[in-house]
Design a protein around this motif. Structure first.
Motif, PDB file in Angstrom:
ATOM      1  N   ARG A 219      53.188  12.503  45.561  1.00  0.00           N
ATOM      2  CA  ARG A 219      54.242  12.814  44.588  1.00  0.00           C
ATOM      3  C   ARG A 219      53.662  12.906  43.176  1.00  0.00           C
ATOM      4  NH1 ARG A 219      59.368   8.922  44.368  1.00  0.00           N
ATOM      5  NH2 ARG A 219      57.899   7.566  43.274  1.00  0.00           N
TER       6      ARG A 219
ATOM      7  N   SER B  78      53.948  16.045  40.754  1.00  0.00           N
ATOM      8  CA  SER B  78      54.508  15.952  39.401  1.00  0.00           C
ATOM      9  C   SER B  78      53.527  16.537  38.389  1.00  0.00           C
ATOM     10  CB  SER B  78      54.779  14.485  39.025  1.00  0.00           C
ATOM     11  OG  SER B  78      55.814  13.940  39.807  1.00  0.00           O
TER      12      SER B  78
ATOM     13  N   ASN C 246      62.788  19.506  35.453  1.00  0.00           N
ATOM     14  CA  ASN C 246      63.257  19.099  36.777  1.00  0.00           C
ATOM     15  C   ASN C 246      62.968  17.617  36.989  1.00  0.00           C
ATOM     16  OD1 ASN C 246      63.650  18.678  39.583  1.00  0.00           O
ATOM     17  ND2 ASN C 246      63.538  20.900  39.851  1.00  0.00           N
TER      18      ASN C 246
ATOM     19  N   ARG D   5      62.858  15.986  39.537  1.00  0.00           N
ATOM     20  CA  ARG D   5      62.013  15.659  40.688  1.00  0.00           C
ATOM     21  C   ARG D   5      60.630  15.248  40.198  1.00  0.00           C
ATOM     22  NH1 ARG D   5      62.682  20.527  44.886  1.00  0.00           N
ATOM     23  NH2 ARG D   5      61.190  19.322  46.092  1.00  0.00           N
TER      24      ARG D   5
ATOM     25  N   ASN E 164      67.699   5.876  44.063  1.00  0.00           N
ATOM     26  CA  ASN E 164      68.477   6.884  44.805  1.00  0.00           C
ATOM     27  C   ASN E 164      69.736   6.235  45.361  1.00  0.00           C
ATOM     28  OD1 ASN E 164      65.343   7.969  45.558  1.00  0.00           O
ATOM     29  ND2 ASN E 164      66.830   9.468  44.852  1.00  0.00           N
TER      30      ASN E 164
ATOM     31  N   SER F 100      67.427  16.879  46.863  1.00  0.00           N
ATOM     32  CA  SER F 100      66.518  16.881  45.717  1.00  0.00           C
ATOM     33  C   SER F 100      66.726  18.118  44.838  1.00  0.00           C
ATOM     34  CB  SER F 100      65.073  16.797  46.183  1.00  0.00           C
ATOM     35  OG  SER F 100      64.795  17.843  47.068  1.00  0.00           O
TER      36      SER F 100
ATOM     37  N   LEU G 237      65.265  12.368  42.399  1.00  0.00           N
ATOM     38  CA  LEU G 237      63.873  12.099  42.748  1.00  0.00           C
ATOM     39  C   LEU G 237      63.759  11.936  44.255  1.00  0.00           C
ATOM     40  CD1 LEU G 237      61.166  11.461  41.130  1.00  0.00           C
ATOM     41  CD2 LEU G 237      61.561   9.115  41.845  1.00  0.00           C
ATOM     42  N   GLU G 238      62.698  12.503  44.836  1.00  0.00           N
ATOM     43  CA  GLU G 238      62.473  12.294  46.269  1.00  0.00           C
ATOM     44  C   GLU G 238      61.829  10.933  46.446  1.00  0.00           C
ATOM     45  OE1 GLU G 238      61.340  16.457  48.187  1.00  0.00           O
ATOM     46  OE2 GLU G 238      60.960  16.311  46.044  1.00  0.00           O
TER      47      GLU G 238
END
Ligand code: PXG
Length: 292
Positions: free
Chosen positions: A52, A56, A147, A149, A189, A203, A208-209
């Motif tokens: 992740r 990012s 974003n 994410r 989450n 997502s 956020l995943e």
């Protein structure tokens, strides 16, 4: 022994662990980060956290100066040096020192910082009695903007939401997007359960995943619960049998009230409880064993 902090390949005492005031993470929030737990010497889902982080960084066009295996070793070595068995890791990749202008291409060298420390957990009563949430006026950033994410060093939107929740006497804020869809909380989450089915926002709404979210989805599937990632509104929260949050710091935690409305019977629910128990069983075995 003072805390040993990793900065760009070297270790520094807490007092001497410093980055430049010209670092663009400081000047502009230009960087990405991860928050990771260590359980019994096992860095929980380290690979997933690092993946992740690289995603990012890629989104903000920042080149992480280490390969994945080098970064893995930097994290492991920081945990070992501080003799952490249970704790919390903060990994930051900053754009590095540059000029007093936005231009990231004038920052020649990104910085890597790894801090491994103990963690302050939520009080047990939150898990026993559940959290109380409030929907806050600060909306999620649109995904067409930054974003969310991306786990970037610019968390101001979430910080404003956190302050608003705090001002209303709540520890977490329910955040909506500009269409009124539920997205997530400031650092967690969200899941709703209705008639044994779990739902969590997708997502693509800018949630956020979460690594914990993914793990809970896997556990729920294993236990035979249906899980869908689909948009829903506050209506579905008020109509839910159970609501819970997931995150690195909180793990999984029940929610019993939102906007002064009780969720279900106003007590933590049985499926939430089952998932939390199962999650806790795998924390120390699902990750990178630092002392092996
Ligand atoms: N949403 C947001 C906006 C987050 O920042 C999560 C969900 C949960 O994701 P994980 O991967 O943790 O399950 C986060 C995580 C901190 C801190 O120090 C914040 C997070 C995690 C750890 C520490 O504030 N946010």
């Amino acid at each position: 022994m003072s805390l040993q902090i990793y900065i760009d390949g070297l270790f520094y005492d807490r007092e001497n662990a410093k980055v430049s005031v010209f670092d663009h993470a400081f000047l502009y929030g230009d960087g990405v980060f991860e928050g990771i737990r260590v359980y019994e010497g096992c860095v929980f889902r380290l690979r997933e956290h690092l993946e992740r982080l690289y995603s990012s960084a890629r989104y903000i066009m920042l080149t992480v100066p280490l390969e994945m295996d080098e970064l893995t070793e930097a994290v492991a070595e920081t945990v070992r040096r501080n003799e952490i068995r249970n704790g919390y890791i903060r990994l930051v990749i900053s754009r590095g020192a540059g000029t007093l202008g936005l231009s990231p291409w004038l920052c020649p060298q990104p910085s890597v910082v790894v801090i491994a420390d103990s963690i302050t957990l939520y009080p047990k009563e939150y898990y026993d009695n559940g959290l109380v949430l409030v929907t806050v006026p600060t909306m999620r950033n649109r995904v067409e903007s930054l974003n969310a994410r991306v786990k970037s060093c610019n968390y101001l939107n979430n910080i404003l939401a956190k302050i608003e929740a705090h001002n209303s006497g709540c520890v977490e804020a329910l955040m909506l997007d500009h269409n009124g869809f539920v997205v997530e909380c400031t650092g967690d989450n969200i899941f709703v359960i209705k008639k044994g089915k779990l739902r969590t926002p997708p997502s693509y709404l800018g949630a956020l995943e979460g690594i914990t979210r993914d793990c809970i989805i896997e556990i729920a599937h294993e236990k035979g619960y249906a899980v869908s990632e689909e948009p829903f509104t506050r209506y579905d929260i008020f109509d839910a049998d159970e609501v819970f949050l997931t995150g690195t710091a909180a793990e999984a935690i029940p929610v019993v009230e939102v906007d002064k409305r009780p969720i279900g019977n106003g007590k933590p629910g049985p499926i939430t409880h089952e998932l939390i128990e199962a999650f806790r069983k795998r924390t120390a075995v699902d990750g990178y064993q630092v002392y092996a």
